[in-house]
Motif scaffolding. Sequence first.
Motif, mmCIF file in Angstrom:
data_model
loop_
_atom_site.group_PDB
_atom_site.id
_atom_site.type_symbol
_atom_site.label_atom_id
_atom_site.label_comp_id
_atom_site.label_asym_id
_atom_site.label_seq_id
_atom_site.Cartn_x
_atom_site.Cartn_y
_atom_site.Cartn_z
ATOM 1 N N TYR A 1 -42.363 -11.422 -26.033
ATOM 2 C CA TYR A 1 -42.234 -11.155 -24.603
ATOM 3 C C TYR A 1 -41.224 -12.148 -24.030
ATOM 4 O O TYR A 1 -41.412 -13.363 -24.151
ATOM 5 N N SER B 1 -41.423 -9.119 -19.730
ATOM 6 C CA SER B 1 -42.375 -10.084 -19.184
ATOM 7 C C SER B 1 -41.661 -11.000 -18.197
ATOM 8 O O SER B 1 -40.439 -11.166 -18.251
ATOM 9 N N ARG C 1 -45.904 -7.536 -19.081
ATOM 10 C CA ARG C 1 -46.873 -8.617 -19.039
ATOM 11 C C ARG C 1 -46.377 -9.784 -18.189
ATOM 12 O O ARG C 1 -45.177 -10.084 -18.161
ATOM 13 N N TYR D 1 -44.089 -15.844 -26.312
ATOM 14 C CA TYR D 1 -43.702 -15.707 -24.911
ATOM 15 C C TYR D 1 -42.576 -16.699 -24.629
ATOM 16 O O TYR D 1 -42.733 -17.896 -24.869
#
Length: 251
Positions: free
Chosen positions: A6, A40, A68, A219
């Motif tokens: 992400y 994201s 997200r 992430y």
Amino acid sequence: MSGQAYIGTSGWNYASWRDDFYRGVPRKNWLGFCAERFNSLEVNASFYRLQSRETFRRWRDATPAGFRFAIKGNRFLTHNKKLADPLPVIRLERDHAKGLGEKLAAVIWQLPRPFRKNMERLHRFARALKAWPQARHAIEFRHDSWFDEEVAECLRAHRIAVCQSDAADWPLWDAVTTDMVYIRLHGHDVTYASPYSDKALSQWSRRIRRWQEQDCDVYVYFDNDASGAAPKNAMQLLRLVNKSQYSRNHI
């Protein structure tokens, strides 16, 4: 099986991006514009001011199903209280963030740069995070006194990720303590300002792919927002990661 990647920016409401990245896009559509390009975003505003559940719900509804969010824990707990008496603040933030529903993936807790290792407070904080099981958690340490096996073991025990924080003004700890890897790219040469080179982004892409192969979700958020470097670098890194993914799937 491999983990997911992400990638996006830390925040999106930057007036300095108006004439370049957002050219011709009304401000009310900036979040949707980002959600078409990234998968994201990290909510930076929550660090400075507690966001309402209605605001979170509006952001949730403005983004596609697979999108997200990560949110930044409020500085009242990390900077004012230095993690002391964490449970009431964690519960309050948790209840507000329910507006994001399943789109809330992670919470990043950034500690102040002068805050040195304090295991009593870290243990208490880690235990208090059990009250917020709906999201994963990561901690960004900015003082190298935290960079040791005792801290890493505490984080492993509670499934909390080390935030790999790349900047010119504080050191990076590249420990991986759980099946989530959380990265904040603030600008390697000039914090909050310098863009990442093609070579640096390729290096990060290879690291991300390696972690994905180890079944870690990764992430990555760019915080080098000056002069619009963050969205450009985020799009570059996404292309590199997606290209690597496609190539491996078609060998």
